[in-house]
Design a protein around this motif. Sequence first.
Motif, PDB file in Angstrom:
ATOM      1  N   GLY A   2       0.837  -1.200   0.000  1.00 21.08           N
ATOM      2  CA  GLY A   2       0.000   0.000   0.000  1.00 21.08           C
ATOM      3  C   GLY A   2       0.869   1.246   0.000  1.00 21.08           C
ATOM      4  N   THR A   3       0.722   2.068   1.032  1.00 16.93           N
ATOM      5  CA  THR A   3       1.470   3.340   1.061  1.00 16.93           C
ATOM      6  C   THR A   3       2.852   3.178   1.685  1.00 16.93           C
ATOM      7  OG1 THR A   3       0.484   3.877   3.183  1.00 16.93           O
ATOM      8  CG2 THR A   3      -0.617   4.728   1.210  1.00 16.93           C
ATOM      9  N   GLU A   4       3.188   1.990   2.193  1.00 17.85           N
ATOM     10  CA  GLU A   4       4.503   1.813   2.821  1.00 17.85           C
ATOM     11  C   GLU A   4       5.568   1.488   1.765  1.00 17.85           C
ATOM     12  OE1 GLU A   4       4.652   0.845   6.991  1.00 17.85           O
ATOM     13  OE2 GLU A   4       3.172  -0.702   6.524  1.00 17.85           O
ATOM     14  N   THR A   5       6.810   1.402   2.209  1.00 19.58           N
ATOM     15  CA  THR A   5       7.914   1.106   1.285  1.00 19.58           C
ATOM     16  C   THR A   5       8.794   0.012   1.897  1.00 19.58           C
ATOM     17  OG1 THR A   5       9.428   2.669   2.333  1.00 19.58           O
ATOM     18  CG2 THR A   5       8.009   3.543   0.573  1.00 19.58           C
ATOM     19  N   LEU A   6       9.618  -0.616   1.074  1.00 20.45           N
ATOM     20  CA  LEU A   6      10.527  -1.648   1.604  1.00 20.45           C
ATOM     21  C   LEU A   6      11.426  -1.106   2.723  1.00 20.45           C
ATOM     22  CD1 LEU A   6      11.803  -3.867  -1.369  1.00 20.45           C
ATOM     23  CD2 LEU A   6       9.939  -4.306   0.235  1.00 20.45           C
ATOM     24  N   PRO A   7      12.071   0.075   2.532  1.00 23.78           N
ATOM     25  CA  PRO A   7      12.906   0.567   3.638  1.00 23.78           C
ATOM     26  C   PRO A   7      12.110   0.746   4.930  1.00 23.78           C
ATOM     27  CG  PRO A   7      13.336   1.858   1.668  1.00 23.78           C
ATOM     28  CD  PRO A   7      12.209   0.930   1.333  1.00 23.78           C
ATOM     29  N   LEU A   8      10.869   1.243   4.807  1.00 23.46           N
ATOM     30  CA  LEU A   8      10.106   1.527   6.032  1.00 23.46           C
ATOM     31  C   LEU A   8       9.630   0.270   6.745  1.00 23.46           C
ATOM     32  CD1 LEU A   8       8.110   4.758   5.105  1.00 23.46           C
ATOM     33  CD2 LEU A   8      10.258   4.517   6.371  1.00 23.46           C
ATOM     34  N   VAL A   9       9.319  -0.796   6.019  1.00 26.68           N
ATOM     35  CA  VAL A   9       8.852  -2.019   6.708  1.00 26.68           C
ATOM     36  C   VAL A   9      10.010  -2.920   7.134  1.00 26.68           C
ATOM     37  CG1 VAL A   9       6.613  -2.005   5.535  1.00 26.68           C
ATOM     38  CG2 VAL A   9       8.486  -3.418   4.606  1.00 26.68           C
ATOM     39  N   SER A  10      11.219  -2.583   6.715  1.00 25.70           N
ATOM     40  CA  SER A  10      12.354  -3.492   6.956  1.00 25.70           C
ATOM     41  C   SER A  10      12.647  -3.709   8.441  1.00 25.70           C
ATOM     42  CB  SER A  10      13.612  -2.964   6.258  1.00 25.70           C
ATOM     43  OG  SER A  10      14.042  -1.770   6.889  1.00 25.70           O
ATOM     44  N   THR A  11      12.270  -2.784   9.288  1.00 30.13           N
ATOM     45  CA  THR A  11      12.606  -2.883  10.721  1.00 30.13           C
ATOM     46  C   THR A  11      11.456  -3.436  11.560  1.00 30.13           C
ATOM     47  OG1 THR A  11      11.970  -0.569  10.894  1.00 30.13           O
ATOM     48  CG2 THR A  11      14.313  -1.039  10.726  1.00 30.13           C
ATOM     49  N   TRP A  12      10.312  -3.697  10.910  1.00 34.73           N
ATOM     50  CA  TRP A  12       9.127  -4.146  11.653  1.00 34.73           C
ATOM     51  C   TRP A  12       9.382  -5.365  12.548  1.00 34.73           C
ATOM     52  CZ3 TRP A  12       5.903  -8.570  10.729  1.00 34.73           C
ATOM     53  CH2 TRP A  12       4.704  -8.566  11.442  1.00 34.73           C
ATOM     54  N   PRO A  13      10.086  -6.414  12.078  1.00 32.13           N
ATOM     55  CA  PRO A  13      10.314  -7.563  12.963  1.00 32.13           C
ATOM     56  C   PRO A  13      11.097  -7.212  14.238  1.00 32.13           C
ATOM     57  CG  PRO A  13      10.607  -8.240  10.710  1.00 32.13           C
ATOM     58  CD  PRO A  13      10.530  -6.731  10.699  1.00 32.13           C
ATOM     59  N   ASP A  14      11.920  -6.165  14.194  1.00 28.41           N
ATOM     60  CA  ASP A  14      12.609  -5.732  15.421  1.00 28.41           C
ATOM     61  C   ASP A  14      11.673  -4.951  16.337  1.00 28.41           C
ATOM     62  OD1 ASP A  14      15.105  -6.850  15.105  1.00 28.41           O
ATOM     63  OD2 ASP A  14      15.939  -5.109  14.055  1.00 28.41           O
TER      64      ASP A  14
END
Length: 261
Positions: free
Chosen positions: A50-62
Amino acid sequence: MRKRFLPVLLLLLTPLRLWAWGVDGHRAIGKIAENHLSRHAKKEIQKLLGTETLPLVSTWPDEIRFYPEFKDTAPWHYVNTASGLNHDQYVQQLKAQTTPNAYNVLIKQLETLKDTHKTQAERLAALKFVVHIVGDVHQPLHAGHAEDKGGNDIKLKYRGKDTNLHSLWDSGLLDYQGLTYSEIAGQYEPQLRGRQVKTWQKATPEQWLWESYQASEQIYGDVPANGDVDYKYYPAHSELMKQRIEQAGVRLAAILNETLK
Ligand code: ADE
Ligand code: ZN
Ligand code: ZN
């Protein structure tokens, strides 16, 4: 002080322990990957994000790993093995581990991402884990030894502050440059040459981890005897760090291109 405030106070006083490339390392990897995606993969990824990007979701598991409902994901970020293994012994140990680790979870999450019968939410979560774990397994100390928790127990001093070997490699060295993730990606990326990118992209997850393991053996061997990381450490290791981030970025793109084709 009333008793129930104590845990809150302790939490506030505990320095946030980072367990992976820091935020900027993961995001730089996501950013480099964006530049190597196929048109088709880009479209599929955008549908999920959607409106997110790969760089922005990359830290979600942390971000989620500290919450009770995600506590099982803690070992998904690394693969620990014994020291002194040769290639065949390493790959054998890697494949023999049955408890969840970065390697076997990555393979599972790739299957979920590929499976169009899964829900969008399941595939989105899988995408976020894939982006993150490909980054993590390129951090050499995420393929380190169990007995020192991948270097977390090796205490060091760096630029006047207490740290440890793991944290130095997650974020300490990278933060030294004082760059944003876009700047890191922008600085690394243009030096990548096409032929080298193609060669790197041919490697398998087993090979990525074997490379990390070998690099970790070198990093363990280079620990300063007095625990003081001096000014020569950064120039001696910055090329390795840069290469691991570049490799993670272009390999992430390749594996997403392949999975979403
Ligand atoms: N905890 C135990 N081993 C670890 C590793 N290799 N990396 C991060 N956290 C860990
Ligand atoms: Zn992680
Ligand atoms: Zn880490």
